[in-house]
Design a protein around this motif. Sequence first.
Motif, PDB file in Angstrom:
ATOM      1  N   UNK A 232       7.689 -17.939   9.834  1.00  0.00           N
ATOM      2  CA  UNK A 232       6.379 -18.105   9.184  1.00  0.00           C
ATOM      3  C   UNK A 232       5.336 -17.162   9.785  1.00  0.00           C
ATOM      4  N   UNK A 233       5.724 -15.933  10.031  1.00  0.00           N
ATOM      5  CA  UNK A 233       4.825 -14.948  10.627  1.00  0.00           C
ATOM      6  C   UNK A 233       3.735 -14.587   9.622  1.00  0.00           C
ATOM      7  N   UNK A 234       2.473 -14.613  10.058  1.00  0.00           N
ATOM      8  CA  UNK A 234       1.342 -14.422   9.142  1.00  0.00           C
ATOM      9  C   UNK A 234       0.746 -13.016   9.212  1.00  0.00           C
ATOM     10  N   UNK A 235       1.238 -12.176  10.105  1.00  0.00           N
ATOM     11  CA  UNK A 235       0.675 -10.835  10.228  1.00  0.00           C
ATOM     12  C   UNK A 235       0.977 -10.008   8.973  1.00  0.00           C
ATOM     13  N   UNK A 236       0.148  -8.963   8.696  1.00  0.00           N
ATOM     14  CA  UNK A 236       0.216  -8.241   7.412  1.00  0.00           C
ATOM     15  C   UNK A 236       1.354  -7.234   7.304  1.00  0.00           C
ATOM     16  N   UNK A 237       2.579  -7.675   7.541  1.00  0.00           N
ATOM     17  CA  UNK A 237       3.729  -6.770   7.454  1.00  0.00           C
ATOM     18  C   UNK A 237       3.992  -6.383   6.002  1.00  0.00           C
ATOM     19  N   UNK A 238       4.010  -7.365   5.100  1.00  0.00           N
ATOM     20  CA  UNK A 238       4.314  -7.088   3.694  1.00  0.00           C
ATOM     21  C   UNK A 238       3.249  -6.203   3.060  1.00  0.00           C
ATOM     22  N   UNK A 239       1.989  -6.534   3.254  1.00  0.00           N
ATOM     23  CA  UNK A 239       0.918  -5.746   2.631  1.00  0.00           C
ATOM     24  C   UNK A 239       0.906  -4.322   3.170  1.00  0.00           C
ATOM     25  N   UNK A 240       1.132  -4.162   4.469  1.00  0.00           N
ATOM     26  CA  UNK A 240       1.140  -2.824   5.054  1.00  0.00           C
ATOM     27  C   UNK A 240       2.353  -2.034   4.593  1.00  0.00           C
ATOM     28  N   UNK A 241       3.519  -2.692   4.497  1.00  0.00           N
ATOM     29  CA  UNK A 241       4.727  -2.003   4.046  1.00  0.00           C
ATOM     30  C   UNK A 241       4.585  -1.528   2.609  1.00  0.00           C
ATOM     31  N   UNK A 242       3.987  -2.348   1.757  1.00  0.00           N
ATOM     32  CA  UNK A 242       3.794  -1.952   0.362  1.00  0.00           C
ATOM     33  C   UNK A 242       2.826  -0.768   0.260  1.00  0.00           C
ATOM     34  N   UNK A 243       1.712  -0.843   0.975  1.00  0.00           N
ATOM     35  CA  UNK A 243       0.739   0.251   0.932  1.00  0.00           C
ATOM     36  C   UNK A 243       1.336   1.529   1.507  1.00  0.00           C
ATOM     37  N   UNK A 244       2.126   1.392   2.574  1.00  0.00           N
ATOM     38  CA  UNK A 244       2.777   2.565   3.159  1.00  0.00           C
ATOM     39  C   UNK A 244       3.764   3.188   2.184  1.00  0.00           C
ATOM     40  N   UNK A 245       4.390   2.363   1.357  1.00  0.00           N
ATOM     41  CA  UNK A 245       5.313   2.881   0.350  1.00  0.00           C
ATOM     42  C   UNK A 245       4.557   3.713  -0.694  1.00  0.00           C
ATOM     43  N   UNK A 246       3.349   3.287  -1.050  1.00  0.00           N
ATOM     44  CA  UNK A 246       2.508   4.104  -1.931  1.00  0.00           C
ATOM     45  C   UNK A 246       2.277   5.479  -1.304  1.00  0.00           C
ATOM     46  N   UNK A 247       1.929   5.484  -0.019  1.00  0.00           N
ATOM     47  CA  UNK A 247       1.636   6.749   0.666  1.00  0.00           C
ATOM     48  C   UNK A 247       2.892   7.610   0.756  1.00  0.00           C
ATOM     49  N   UNK A 248       4.032   6.977   0.999  1.00  0.00           N
ATOM     50  CA  UNK A 248       5.279   7.744   1.095  1.00  0.00           C
ATOM     51  C   UNK A 248       5.624   8.394  -0.244  1.00  0.00           C
ATOM     52  N   UNK A 249       5.490   7.632  -1.316  1.00  0.00           N
ATOM     53  CA  UNK A 249       5.833   8.162  -2.636  1.00  0.00           C
ATOM     54  C   UNK A 249       4.885   9.263  -3.081  1.00  0.00           C
ATOM     55  N   UNK A 250       3.633   9.173  -2.667  1.00  0.00           N
ATOM     56  CA  UNK A 250       2.654  10.178  -3.087  1.00  0.00           C
ATOM     57  C   UNK A 250       2.798  11.475  -2.304  1.00  0.00           C
ATOM     58  N   UNK A 251       3.423  11.408  -1.121  1.00  0.00           N
ATOM     59  CA  UNK A 251       3.598  12.603  -0.290  1.00  0.00           C
ATOM     60  C   UNK A 251       2.406  12.837   0.612  1.00  0.00           C
ATOM     61  N   UNK A 252       2.640  13.486   1.728  1.00  0.00           N
ATOM     62  CA  UNK A 252       1.564  13.735   2.677  1.00  0.00           C
ATOM     63  C   UNK A 252       1.214  12.481   3.460  1.00  0.00           C
ATOM     64  N   UNK A 253      -0.050  12.392   3.889  1.00  0.00           N
ATOM     65  CA  UNK A 253      -0.575  11.233   4.617  1.00  0.00           C
ATOM     66  C   UNK A 253       0.175  10.995   5.928  1.00  0.00           C
ATOM     67  N   UNK A 254       0.641  12.092   6.525  1.00  0.00           N
ATOM     68  CA  UNK A 254       1.432  11.979   7.746  1.00  0.00           C
ATOM     69  C   UNK A 254       0.687  11.255   8.853  1.00  0.00           C
ATOM     70  N   UNK A 255      -0.570  11.616   9.060  1.00  0.00           N
ATOM     71  CA  UNK A 255      -1.333  11.024  10.160  1.00  0.00           C
ATOM     72  C   UNK A 255      -1.494   9.523   9.977  1.00  0.00           C
ATOM     73  N   UNK A 256      -1.782   9.090   8.753  1.00  0.00           N
ATOM     74  CA  UNK A 256      -1.965   7.658   8.510  1.00  0.00           C
ATOM     75  C   UNK A 256      -0.654   6.899   8.715  1.00  0.00           C
ATOM     76  N   UNK A 257       0.433   7.456   8.234  1.00  0.00           N
ATOM     77  CA  UNK A 257       1.721   6.777   8.390  1.00  0.00           C
ATOM     78  C   UNK A 257       2.138   6.708   9.854  1.00  0.00           C
TER      79      UNK A 257
END
Length: 383
Positions: free
Chosen positions: A82-107
């Motif tokens: 029952x971990x409440x930390x934002x793993x799912x939300x961060x993983x989904x947003x990171x997937x957006x960044x991965x698919x769009x390309x670039x954003x190396x520093x943020x990732x």
Amino acid sequence: MDFNYTQDQQQFANAVRRWVEKDYGFEARRSIIRSDSGVSERAWHALSELGVLALPLPESVGGLGGTVMDMFIVMEELGRGLVVEPVLSTAMAAEFLRLSGGHTALLEEVGAGKLTLACALGERQSRHELFDVATSARLHDGGYVLDGAKAIALHGAQAGYVIVSARTSGGQREPDGISLFLVPANAAGLTARGYRTIDGLRAADIELRNVRVPSSAMLSAQGNGWGMLEAVTDYGIVLACGEAIGAMEALNAATLEYLKTRQQFGVPIGSFQALQHRMVDMAIHLAQARAVATLAAAEMSTPLDAGDRERLASAAKVRAGQAMKFISQQAVQLHGGMGLSDELAVSHYVKRLTVIEAMLGDTDHHLARFSSQPHFLNGVDRP
């Protein structure tokens, strides 16, 4: 298909489970969700040290290059705890960044545990139809100005950046014309009203008033963001199903233990055949949900066309959603009145499963989505 986990996957899952059992017990979780932020920096750092945050990221940005299946297995353990930390939300947003390309520093910051992300995709009127977008983005001085309101952005008030869907053209309920933007949480004109959801996690309603972003903030070609949005949503659905599998397994185990210890008429109530049948039904629902969701995670770990991906994600959500409802209801009934007590972990599992069943499209929504796919009925394309 071989559904057995590899040795590396099992070792990773075991490491996460040991951390949960040692440092993220039920009372520790209750303390975290009652805090002002609703999350624990110490837990987030531990998840980073374990490699959970780097797991789904490409190796080119310091990640581990994990597959959907790798993340699915980890989400099982997080659901079990029952971990409440934002793993799912961060993983989904990171997937957006991965698919769009670039954003190396943020990732790189995400993988190091220095940055959390969120997705603001839904609106009050949209319900489960994420193509229903009223938020607008208009060109201005070489950039864009965003106006509108997004609802129930998971961990939206704790994120450093938010992925926002906005309409650059087309009608309000048209998939065409949707664009995706990476918006800093501290951008002028962006207001996030955070609150605690029934499952103890945090969400936010986000208002955008004349929020200015550069053209580089757009993650997709202008007006062509729907395909990426669907791909990431399907990714998130499968990860959420993984979390639900872990939570249901823990809930079944807790219920079985209660039946073994609770006595009535001088014997454990687990000796009553009628209750044994109900536990068997719970185990069957879990096994079936696990099989369909695991198949989706395994298949989505390889290249798929959009139609196959949509069918797999929706099938997983439908079967998991049915299991979530059944197992939750049975667990509460078998525990009696204690099943709804805040002092008992059972009620927290039930609340989390209730939210997962509704998020990213509920069971009915995905049943309709699955049945509308081509070749569903007698191998004939439907109009």
